[in-house]
Design an enzyme around this catalytic site. Structure first.
Site, short mmCIF file in Angstrom:
data_model
loop_
_atom_site.label_atom_id
_atom_site.label_comp_id
_atom_site.label_asym_id
_atom_site.label_seq_id
_atom_site.Cartn_x
_atom_site.Cartn_y
_atom_site.Cartn_z
N GLY A 275 0.82 -1.20 0.00
CA GLY A 275 0.00 0.00 0.00
C GLY A 275 0.85 1.25 0.00
N ASP B 275 -12.99 4.29 5.54
CA ASP B 275 -12.45 3.80 4.27
C ASP B 275 -13.08 2.46 3.92
OD1 ASP B 275 -10.91 3.88 1.96
OD2 ASP B 275 -9.15 2.97 2.90
N GLU C 148 -6.90 -14.69 52.13
CA GLU C 148 -6.39 -13.76 51.11
C GLU C 148 -7.50 -13.30 50.17
OE1 GLU C 148 -1.72 -15.16 50.66
OE2 GLU C 148 -3.29 -16.35 49.67
#
Length: 528
Positions: free
Chosen positions: A82, A197, A470
């Site tokens: 491109g 696009d 925990e």
């Protein structure tokens, strides 16, 4: 990022977002695939931290440590070329999986706007990765000479090439195809992205199978947007540009025009606006006359023509939205698109988050804190769009209005339920951290280092296990100890019934219920 028109910075707002998009402070959170984290080999050995990697200098484009893409991938044959870069086939050395690598030469990024365009493309691809029918970004790398985007490989070729190869093509097939394309655009718009696009070349097939998924690609011209924001840059590819883009005053409606042009080509084989030069094409677009009298239009159904006319309405305010296109009778004829409000991407993620236990929600909060700016820039923009008073929190009313602007109609009860799901600490508002955790895509759970960071957050004593104490402490820290028996949460996750959670069990919980990641010009057409 090739296109026929100029492109660059759109607005001060977008520019500022990009300027802060990938700061050096996030350097440790590289988005390129890294060496796989060390996972515990037995249930009795604590997990080891991911190996430390030596960081390179900060790259001027991505704003984080430079990396050599060839350390992880072997580059193969050229797949395409491109204006700004070249795409090669690439193979991941660790797995043998094939991807596409888009290489953008830094010497072609001649000004600040070009650099911002590349940053924004990376941010948008991270934002959209994981959505159906959108090509996935696997990692972004920058070295001394180039920026490399490693993406899902679409080996099935361009959509229109497949159509030409098939020969016969019915209106029903065109409707089915259009439905997929519009669903992609609806997803982008609901996530605050305009593609800018849209054209047949940017829709690729994942593989050569008869029923291969369709993938949208090339977000090099795409932008983040907020409802009501106006853009002025003339970008896109000539045949597909909306009239308001040429007038330098447009929004997401321009994408619908581009799809309308694609539908016109699908049905009759030629574009609706044609001339020998680019300026001639633009003049035809501004005149807005669409030919419905030449062959094969007399034999095409009135419903199809009605939809094309409504998508190619020169007044963007009168043009159909993506959601309205999906509810048009021609699209719905086979009954696959129900006449109900469509969930946008944020809505779907909030619903998914709502169903998780509090343990997993807290883990997602920790993972959200590990993500780099470029990975969450899209969600950051969406949060700012909903936080209308810039207070740093989203209220119930702001959530309702934000979802409504994205085309989602909800009952008061449904809005309240989603609010309660995202509002982890129960203070009646959604802060930035809560929003990111609730709306980031679960594909972030593929990253081993993210999972390990979350596990370590719970495992305060580095024993290699998460105990009940925990877990209770972590839930309390985030205000999520809702009274549910901690033993009940542990029992859901504790596969070996030893009363605690090891790393493997934690990973299994985090990935449970999540979909598996996927391994990874104008054409003269005549359809009857």
């Amino acid at each position: 990022m090739g296109n026929c028109c100029s492109h660059g910075r759109d607005s001060a707002d977008n520019g500022d977002a990009l300027e802060n998009g990938a700061s050096a402070s996030n350097a440790a959170n590289s988005t390129g695939p890294t060496a796989e984290a060390s996972v515990p080999q037995s249930k009795h050995a604590p997990p080891s931290p991911p190996p430390a990697t030596k960081q390179g200098p900060i790259g001027p484009v991505l704003g984080r440590p430079m990396e050599d893409v060839k350390a992880s991938y072997s580059l193969g044959k050229e797949l395409g070329r491109g204006q700004f870069g070249v795409t090669h086939l690439c193979t991941q050395k660790a797995t043998g999986h094939q991807f596409a690598c888009k290489t953008i030469a830094k010497r072609k990024l001649v000004n600040k706007e070009d650099i911002e365009d590349v940053r924004r493309e990376v941010q948008i691809m991270h934002h959209l990765t994981g959505q159906p029918n959108i090509v996935e970004l696997k990692g972004a790398y920058e070295d001394k000479h180039s920026v490399h985007l490693v993406m899902e490989l679409c080996a099935g070729g361009e959509l229109f090439d497949r159509i030409i190869a098939k020969g016969h093509y019915s209106e029903r097939a065109a409707a089915s195809l259009l439905r997929t394309i519009v669903q992609i655009v609806h997803t982008c718009h609901s996530m605050g992205v305009i593609h800018r696009d849209l054209k047949p070349e940017n829709f690729l097939l994942l593989n050569k199978d008869e029923n291969s998924p369709l993938k949208a690609t090339d977000f090099g011209l795409s932008v983040f947007y907020k409802p009501g924001e106006v853009f002025k840059d003339i970008v896109g590819s000539a045949y597909y540009i909306a009239p308001e883009v040429l007038k330098r005053k447009y929004g997401p409606e321009a994408d619908i025009w581009s799809i309308g042009v694609m539908l016109y080509i699908l049905l009759c084989g030629v574009p609706p606006f044609w001339a020998e030069s680019e300026n001639g094409i633009f003049n035809a677009i501004l005149r807005g006359h669409v030919d419905f009298s030449s062959d094969p239009w007399p034999s095409i159904s009135p419903q199809a023509k009605d939809l094309v006319k409504k998508m190619l309405n020169s007044d963007p305010k009168q043009r159909l939205t993506a959601a309205q296109v999906l509810n048009h009778p021609w699209i719905k004829e086979d009954g696959e698109a129900p006449d109900v409000p469509l969930d946008n991407a944020v809505m779907s993620r909030l619903k998914q988050f709502k169903a998780m236990n509090n343990f997993k929600k807290v883990a997602l909060r920790v993972i959200a804190g590990c993500l780099s700016e470029e990975e969450i820039m899209g969600l950051k923009e969406m949060f700012k769009g909903m936080d209308t008073d810039s207070s740093g929190t989203i209220t119930l009313e702001e959530l309702r209005q934000g979802l409504a602007k994205q085309g989602t109609r909800l009952s008061e009860y449904e809005v309240q339920q989603l609010m309660e799901a995202a509002d982890a600490d129960g203070n009646g508002t959604i802060d930035y951290g809560e929003f990111i955790a609730a709306t980031m895509h679960i594909n972030r759970l593929d990253r081993e280092e993210h999972l390990y960071s979350a596990f370590q957050h719970f495992d305060k004593d580095n024993s290699g296990y998460i105990t009940m104490e925990e877990l209770e402490q972590a839930l309390r820290e985030f205000g999520m100890n809702d009274g549910r028996d901690i033993k009940e949460i542990i029992s859901e996750v504790d596969g070996d019934n030893d009363g605690r959670i090891n790393y493997d069990e934690f990973v299994a919980m985090m990935r449970k219920g999540n979909p598996d990641p996927i391994p990874k010009k104008r054409r003269e057409l005549s359809f009857k």
